[in-house]
Design an enzyme around this catalytic site. Structure first.
Site, PDB file in Angstrom:
ATOM      1  CB  SER A 145      -0.861   0.004   1.266  1.00  0.00           C
ATOM      2  OG  SER A 145      -1.527   1.236   1.414  1.00  0.00           O
ATOM      3  CE1 TYR A 158      -4.122  -2.519   5.532  1.00  0.00           C
ATOM      4  CE2 TYR A 158      -3.648  -0.175   5.330  1.00  0.00           C
ATOM      5  CZ  TYR A 158      -3.940  -1.394   4.743  1.00  0.00           C
ATOM      6  OH  TYR A 158      -4.029  -1.502   3.378  1.00  0.00           O
TER       7      TYR A 158
HETATM    8  N1  LIG Z   1      -8.775  -0.425  -1.104  1.00  0.00           N
HETATM    9  C1  LIG Z   1      -7.767   0.359  -0.811  1.00  0.00           C
HETATM   10  O1  LIG Z   1      -7.909   1.599  -0.695  1.00  0.00           O
HETATM   11  C2  LIG Z   1      -6.382  -0.244  -0.652  1.00  0.00           C
HETATM   12  C3  LIG Z   1      -5.272   0.617  -0.683  1.00  0.00           C
HETATM   13  C4  LIG Z   1      -3.999   0.079  -0.551  1.00  0.00           C
HETATM   14  C5  LIG Z   1      -3.833  -1.289  -0.378  1.00  0.00           C
HETATM   15  N2  LIG Z   1      -4.930  -2.122  -0.332  1.00  0.00           N
HETATM   16  C6  LIG Z   1      -4.702  -3.550  -0.143  1.00  0.00           C
HETATM   17  O2  LIG Z   1      -5.254  -4.255  -1.230  1.00  0.00           O
HETATM   18  C7  LIG Z   1      -5.494  -5.617  -0.858  1.00  0.00           C
HETATM   19  C8  LIG Z   1      -6.865  -6.034  -1.371  1.00  0.00           C
HETATM   20  O3  LIG Z   1      -7.844  -5.260  -0.713  1.00  0.00           O
HETATM   21  P1  LIG Z   1      -9.107  -4.639  -1.465  1.00  0.00           P
HETATM   22  O4  LIG Z   1      -8.971  -3.176  -1.435  1.00  0.00           O
HETATM   23  O5  LIG Z   1      -9.321  -5.335  -2.742  1.00  0.00           O
HETATM   24  O6  LIG Z   1     -10.248  -4.992  -0.401  1.00  0.00           O
HETATM   25  P2  LIG Z   1     -11.399  -6.081  -0.365  1.00  0.00           P
HETATM   26  O7  LIG Z   1     -12.343  -5.870  -1.488  1.00  0.00           O
HETATM   27  O8  LIG Z   1     -11.912  -5.995   1.025  1.00  0.00           O
HETATM   28  O9  LIG Z   1     -10.635  -7.470  -0.582  1.00  0.00           O
HETATM   29  C9  LIG Z   1      -9.970  -8.152   0.464  1.00  0.00           C
HETATM   30  C10 LIG Z   1      -9.836  -9.607   0.076  1.00  0.00           C
HETATM   31  O10 LIG Z   1      -9.126 -10.283   1.128  1.00  0.00           O
HETATM   32  C11 LIG Z   1      -9.890 -11.432   1.512  1.00  0.00           C
HETATM   33  N3  LIG Z   1      -9.751 -11.717   2.945  1.00  0.00           N
HETATM   34  C12 LIG Z   1     -10.051 -10.899   3.979  1.00  0.00           C
HETATM   35  N4  LIG Z   1      -9.875 -11.551   5.143  1.00  0.00           N
HETATM   36  C13 LIG Z   1      -9.469 -12.806   4.820  1.00  0.00           C
HETATM   37  C14 LIG Z   1      -9.149 -13.953   5.577  1.00  0.00           C
HETATM   38  N5  LIG Z   1      -9.234 -13.961   6.919  1.00  0.00           N
HETATM   39  N6  LIG Z   1      -8.773 -15.079   4.932  1.00  0.00           N
HETATM   40  C15 LIG Z   1      -8.711 -15.110   3.565  1.00  0.00           C
HETATM   41  N7  LIG Z   1      -9.006 -14.056   2.792  1.00  0.00           N
HETATM   42  C16 LIG Z   1      -9.383 -12.912   3.412  1.00  0.00           C
HETATM   43  C17 LIG Z   1     -11.326 -11.055   1.196  1.00  0.00           C
HETATM   44  O11 LIG Z   1     -12.124 -12.217   0.994  1.00  0.00           O
HETATM   45  P3  LIG Z   1     -13.124 -12.926   2.032  1.00  0.00           P
HETATM   46  O12 LIG Z   1     -13.773 -11.860   2.865  1.00  0.00           O
HETATM   47  O13 LIG Z   1     -14.068 -13.663   1.133  1.00  0.00           O
HETATM   48  O14 LIG Z   1     -12.265 -13.854   2.842  1.00  0.00           O
HETATM   49  C18 LIG Z   1     -11.171 -10.297  -0.101  1.00  0.00           C
HETATM   50  O15 LIG Z   1     -11.119 -11.191  -1.180  1.00  0.00           O
HETATM   51  C19 LIG Z   1      -5.334  -5.653   0.668  1.00  0.00           C
HETATM   52  O16 LIG Z   1      -4.090  -6.231   0.981  1.00  0.00           O
HETATM   53  C20 LIG Z   1      -5.376  -4.184   1.068  1.00  0.00           C
HETATM   54  O17 LIG Z   1      -4.662  -3.947   2.255  1.00  0.00           O
HETATM   55  C21 LIG Z   1      -6.198  -1.619  -0.481  1.00  0.00           C
END
Ligand SMILES: NC(=O)c1ccc[n+]([C@@H]2O[C@H](COP(=O)([O-])OP(=O)(O)OC[C@H]3O[C@@H](n4cnc5c(N)ncnc54)[C@H](OP(=O)(O)O)[C@@H]3O)[C@@H](O)[C@H]2O)c1
Length: 268
Positions: A145, A158
Site C-alpha cells: 500500500s 495496519y
Molecule cells: N482499497 C484500498 O484503498 C487499498 C489501498 C492500498 C492497499 N490495499 C490492499 O489491497 C489488498 C486487497 O484489498 P481490497 O482493497 O481489494 O479490499 P477487499 O475488497 O476488502 O478485498 C480483500 C480480500 O481479502 C480477503 N480476505 C479478507 N480476510 C481474509 C481472511 N481472513 N482469509 C482469507 N481471505 C481474506 C477477502 O475475501 P473474504 O472476505 O471472502 O475472505 C477479499 O477477497 C489488501 O491487501 C489491502 O490492504 C487496499
C-alpha cells in the site's frame, strides 16, 4: 523469466473474492493463466471461477480458506499440492485494515490482521518460492500500500503491516533475483473496494480525483510483475505520495499520514 508457454502457467491469487484480487485474477486469466482462487467466501469465488472459465477459457480451482489463522499458508500449500498444481505466479493480495485508537482496538482482531497481512504472506512466499526456485522460474506479487511509506496514527498497526510487506518484498526480490524469481510490491493509494467496510473503517475511502478503480490498480500491478518491476505505484496520487516522503521531514510525514484518517473514516 524463462520462456515457457503462458497457457500452461498457473497463478494463485489470495483475496480473489472481491476488489483488487478479483480483478487481478481476471487480468491473469486474460493473459492465459490458469487460476487458483482463494479467500473465505466460496460462493463469490465460484462466481468468479465460472466467469473466468467462460470469458477466457482457462482452468480454475477454488480453495475457500481463512488465511488469518496459524498455519494457514501450510494448509493452502498442501491443498494446492493435493490438486496436483504447480504455481508459477503467486499473488499475495488478501489483506484487511483496522482503524481506531491504538490502546482501544481489539487485540484479537489486530492479531488476525497481522497474521493475514504479514505472517501468511511470508509463509506462502517461502513455500511457493522454494518450488519456484527448484524450477528456476516464478513470480510473486505482494499487495502492499502507499500506507507502507507513512506511519498512520489510528491505523498504526495496519500501516506497519504494509511497511513490512514492502520491506520484505524488496529484500526478497534482491535475494531471489538469481533464482529466476521476480518479486513485485504493489502500492496503491485509495481504491474503491470492500476494504473500507472492513476493520472498523466507515464506507468512505473515496476521495474525488484520487480514488482508483480496482481494475486499473490490478492491471498496473500485473504489468509491473510481467516487467519484473520491484515496486509499482499504480496512480499519479500514489507516485506523488511516494515522492513526498523523500523530501519531507519525518514528523510531517506522520502528520500527513494522520491527515488520511478522520473520525471513523480512512482513505489509504
Ligand atoms: N482499497 C484500498 O484503498 C487499498 C489501498 C492500498 C492497499 N490495499 C490492499 O489491497 C489488498 C486487497 O484489498 P481490497 O482493497 O481489494 O479490499 P477487499 O475488497 O476488502 O478485498 C480483500 C480480500 O481479502 C480477503 N480476505 C479478507 N480476510 C481474509 C481472511 N481472513 N482469509 C482469507 N481471505 C481474506 C477477502 O475475501 P473474504 O472476505 O471472502 O475472505 C477479499 O477477497 C489488501 O491487501 C489491502 O490492504 C487496499
Amino acid at each position: 523469466m524463462a520462456e515457457t508457454d503462458t497457457q500452461s502457467r498457473t497463478a494463485l491469487v489470495t483475496g480473489a473474492s472481491s476488489g483488487i484480487g478479483w480483478e487481478l485474477a481476471d487480468v491473469a486469466a486474460g493473459d492465459g493463466y490458469d487460476v487458483v482462487l482463494t479467500a473465505r467466501r466460496e460462493e463469490r469465488l465460484r462466481e468468479l471461477a465460472d466467469k473466468l472459465e467462460k470469458k477466457h477459457g482457462v482452468r480454475t480451482t477454488v480453495i475457500s480458506q481463512d488465511l488469518a489463522v496459524q498455519n494457514a499458508a501450510e494448509t493452502l500449500f498442501e491443498s494446492v499440492q493435493d490438486e496436483g498444481l504447480e504455481i508459477h505466479t503467486l499473488v499475495n493480495n488478501a489483506g484487511i485494515p483496522n482503524y481506531g485508537d491504538f490502546l482501544e482496538t481489539d487485540r484479537e482482531a489486530e492479531q488476525g490482521m497481522m497474521q493475514l497481512n504479514t505472517v501468511t504472506l511470508t509463509e506462502l512466499t517461502k513455500l511457493f518460492g522454494r518450488e519456484m526456485s527448484t524450477r528456476g522460474d516464478g513470480a510473486i506479487l505482494n499487495t502492499a500500500s502507499l500506507a507502507a511509506l507513512y506511519p498512520i496514527p489510528k491505523k498504526a498497526v495496519y500501516a506497519a503491516t504494509k511497511s513490512y510487506v514492502l520491506s520484505f518484498s524488496r529484500a526478497v526480490a534482491h535475494e531471489l533475483e538469481d533464482e529466476g524469481i521476480t518479486v513485485t510490491a504493489l502500492c496503491p493509494g485509495v481504491v474503491e473496494t470492500e476494504y473500507a467496510d472492513r476493520g472498523n473503517v466507515d464506507d468512505s475511502n473515496t476521495m474525488d480525483g484520487i480514488t482508483n478503480d480496482p481494475r486499473t490498480v490490478a492491471k498496473a500491478g500485473w504489468d509491473g510483475l510481467q516487467n519484473g518491476e520491484r515496486i509499482v505505484f499504480p496512480s499519479t496520487f500514489a507516485t506523488y505520495g511516494a515522492q513526498a516522503v523523500r523530501i519531507l521531514p519525518r514528523k510531517m510525514i506522520t502528520k500527513l499520514g494522520e491527515s488520511t484518517v478522520e473520525e471513523g473514516q480512512s482513505w489509504i
